[in-house]
Design a protein around this motif. Structure first.
Motif, mmCIF file in Angstrom:
data_model
loop_
_atom_site.group_PDB
_atom_site.id
_atom_site.type_symbol
_atom_site.label_atom_id
_atom_site.label_comp_id
_atom_site.label_asym_id
_atom_site.label_seq_id
_atom_site.Cartn_x
_atom_site.Cartn_y
_atom_site.Cartn_z
ATOM 1 N N SER A 56 0.866 -1.181 0.000
ATOM 2 C CA SER A 56 0.000 0.000 0.000
ATOM 3 C C SER A 56 0.903 1.231 0.000
ATOM 4 O O SER A 56 2.051 1.164 0.445
ATOM 5 N N ASN B 147 -0.491 4.034 1.374
ATOM 6 C CA ASN B 147 -1.103 4.813 2.444
ATOM 7 C C ASN B 147 -0.329 4.555 3.736
ATOM 8 O O ASN B 147 -0.369 3.454 4.292
ATOM 9 N N LYS C 28 6.332 6.380 1.795
ATOM 10 C CA LYS C 28 6.290 6.364 0.329
ATOM 11 C C LYS C 28 7.621 6.779 -0.271
ATOM 12 O O LYS C 28 8.097 6.179 -1.228
ATOM 13 N N SER D 183 -9.602 4.471 -3.221
ATOM 14 C CA SER D 183 -8.260 5.028 -3.413
ATOM 15 C C SER D 183 -7.270 3.995 -3.938
ATOM 16 O O SER D 183 -6.156 4.353 -4.345
ATOM 17 N N PHE E 54 -7.262 2.438 -6.660
ATOM 18 C CA PHE E 54 -6.967 2.716 -8.071
ATOM 19 C C PHE E 54 -5.743 3.622 -8.197
ATOM 20 O O PHE E 54 -4.878 3.409 -9.057
ATOM 21 N N ASP E 55 -5.648 4.632 -7.340
ATOM 22 C CA ASP E 55 -4.514 5.555 -7.392
ATOM 23 C C ASP E 55 -3.206 4.859 -7.040
ATOM 24 O O ASP E 55 -2.136 5.228 -7.549
ATOM 25 N N GLU E 56 -3.272 3.839 -6.176
ATOM 26 C CA GLU E 56 -2.070 3.097 -5.817
ATOM 27 C C GLU E 56 -1.569 2.284 -7.009
ATOM 28 O O GLU E 56 -0.364 2.221 -7.272
ATOM 29 N N LYS F 96 -2.180 3.030 -10.123
ATOM 30 C CA LYS F 96 -1.699 4.020 -11.087
ATOM 31 C C LYS F 96 -0.281 4.491 -10.741
ATOM 32 O O LYS F 96 0.537 4.762 -11.635
ATOM 33 N N THR F 97 0.018 4.564 -9.466
ATOM 34 C CA THR F 97 1.371 4.957 -9.039
ATOM 35 C C THR F 97 2.407 3.989 -9.595
ATOM 36 O O THR F 97 3.446 4.401 -10.123
ATOM 37 N N ASP G 73 2.661 4.397 -13.386
ATOM 38 C CA ASP G 73 3.438 5.599 -13.712
ATOM 39 C C ASP G 73 4.934 5.387 -13.483
ATOM 40 O O ASP G 73 5.768 5.980 -14.178
ATOM 41 N N LYS H 66 -11.711 -1.425 -12.810
ATOM 42 C CA LYS H 66 -11.039 -0.198 -13.221
ATOM 43 C C LYS H 66 -9.515 -0.383 -13.181
ATOM 44 O O LYS H 66 -8.795 0.076 -14.077
ATOM 45 N N CYS H 67 -9.028 -1.056 -12.154
ATOM 46 C CA CYS H 67 -7.589 -1.317 -12.028
ATOM 47 C C CYS H 67 -7.104 -2.263 -13.123
ATOM 48 O O CYS H 67 -6.062 -2.020 -13.753
#
Length: 452
Positions: free
Chosen positions: A258, A260, A273, A305, A307-309, A311-312, A315, A350-351
């Motif tokens: 994670s 977070n 992080k 949230s 999904f944002d992980e 995406k990280t 990226d 979505k992921c």
């Protein structure tokens, strides 16, 4: 649990479906099942239901219980009655069928959702292009960690990097590695992959790591896929990466789980992080293929949230990204998780879509009991970045030679179409104390099985 069955029906097949719908209350449910003619009958809550046998009694039993509980709860699950750890294996039964026929059969008789059927088919196709079951894999187990994460159920000993037991253990592993050279030679077995996992192999300090890696290269051909599971970003140091690079390691696992920090602190995995990003860049500097894991459901209050992980990691251009679903395990400290989340399936889709849009393909897949929304674990990778070892651990007809305390090996004997296990004690003290006896026993077992 009050389940009554006749001799033709196995209670476990009923229980597996009950656990999906009622993970916490399934033991309090009464059911009676029996076969008669070409039908399976179910007595439940003063009603009698029946289902005609089409595929098998096992399939029909699960189908009947699933249909009744689906009507009662108004719930359904993406994998339907495929409750096993390896749902992809169902495709072996229908390998001569067309894609359209497989979709029809799995939808009608197994209640699998079409998008999951396509995921299974796509994953299987990738595996077919990569795997040669005539070659074996080598697994080396490091059952030690600096901390125990609260969601973890793997048996491991918690200690510091400088603990002397790590040196003793490494020396025992080297003795096993020498014996493997003998096993491979006597049985004319060739390897396609080496994986050093745990536990947390990154806990090995530079001295022990160098000693282990140099001996692996001395006794085994490492000009193959070679993975080292560093695991935690706080254990990454440049000198370790240099040792791994010099000794032919090609892949590194660095698992954030994670991003977070509050969630990680609650899970006893307090890694910032920035620490992960710094370690990741250092690993990329040495041109290793990167494997990274995330666990969906750790942040149970805010699954959106997740999904944002993902995406990280996209990226960052990680080569492999594995999406795990949080599972409740008896050996973990995390005793209470949610079995349901209204956003789970939409966020998971979505992921998965994001990964495929960025040219990550699914290449291995497995499930665990009592996971959030009965979700699966799926490994995605860029083309030619897939991990052969990961696939082979989930295949029934592949051989894995395992070293170290807790190392669970398996040998597939082709002419018997049967897989045999070769286990090692999980107790590290016994392993170190009785290493000579353990090596002798395992060498005999592996040679006799690999020669069959």
């Amino acid at each position: 649990m009050n389940i009554t069955t006749d001799n033709n029906i196995k209670e476990i097949h009923v229980r597996e479906i009950l656990q999906i719908f009622y993970p916490e209350e399934y033991k309090n449910i009464y059911m009676k099942l029996y076969s008669k003619g070409n039908f399976i009958y179910l007595e439940y809550k003063n009603n009698i239901y029946k289902e005609e046998i089409k595929i098998s009694e096992k399939n029909t039993t699960k189908r009947l219980v699933y249909k009744v509980l689906k009507e009662e709860t108004k719930k359904s699950f993406p994998y339907g009655v495929l409750t096993g750890v390896k749902p992809i294996n169902i495709l072996n039964m229908y390998k001569d069928k067309s894609k359209e026929e497989i979709i029809h059969i799995l939808k009608k008789y197994y209640f699998v959702r079409e998008d999951k059927i396509k995921l299974l088919i796509k994953t299987k196709q990738t595996q077919k292009e990569l795997i040669n079951d005539d070659l074996a894999s080598l697994y080396i187990h490091i059952p030690f960690c600096p901390k125990r994460c609260s969601y973890c159920s793997f048996p491991s000993t918690i200690l510091k990097e400088e603990n002397s037991i790590l040196t003793d253990y490494t020396k025992c592993l080297i003795e096993e590695i020498k014996s493997i050279s003998n096993i491979l030679d006597k049985t004319q077995t060739k390897l396609d992959s080496i994986y050093i996992g745990g536990g947390t192999p990154g806990i090995l300090n530079e001295y022990n790591l160098k000693m282990l890696m140099e001996n692996i290269n001395k006794y085994i051909n490492t000009d193959i896929e070679f993975t080292f599971e560093l695991g935690r970003a706080d254990l990454v140091r440049e000198e370790k990466l240099k040792i791994l690079k010099e000794n032919n390691v090609k892949r590194i696992c660095l698992n954030p789980q994670s991003f977070n920090e509050d969630v990680l602190n609650l899970c006893n995995r307090g890694i910032k992080k920035e620490e992960f990003f710094k370690s990741f860049e250092l690993i990329k500097k040495y041109d290793f293929i990167t494997n990274c894991d995330l666990i969906m459901g750790l942040n149970k209050e805010d699954i959106i949230s997740f999904f944002d992980e993902v995406k990280t990691l996209v990226d960052l251009n990680a080569d492999n990204i594995t999406i795990h679903t949080l599972a409740l395990k008896r050996a973990s400290e995390l005793k209470h998780i949610k079995f349901e989340n209204e956003n789970f399936y939409s966020i998971q889709k979505k992921c998965f879509d994001l990964l495929e849009e960025n040219k990550y393909n699914p290449y291995y897949l497995y499930k665990q009991k009592q996971s959030l929304c009965m979700g699966e674990n799926v490994g995605f990778a860029k083309k030619d970045r897939e991990c052969i070892y990961n696939i082979k651990t989930m295949k029934n007809k592949s051989s894995v030679i395992a070293l170290g305390a807790g190392g669970a090996g398996k040998v597939y004997v082709k002419n018997e179409d049967k897989t045999y296990r070769v286990d090692t004690t999980k107790d590290t003290n016994i392993y170190i104390k009785e290493i000579s006896k353990i090596i002798k026993r395992k060498e005999h077992e592996y040679i006799s099985l690999l020669k069959k």
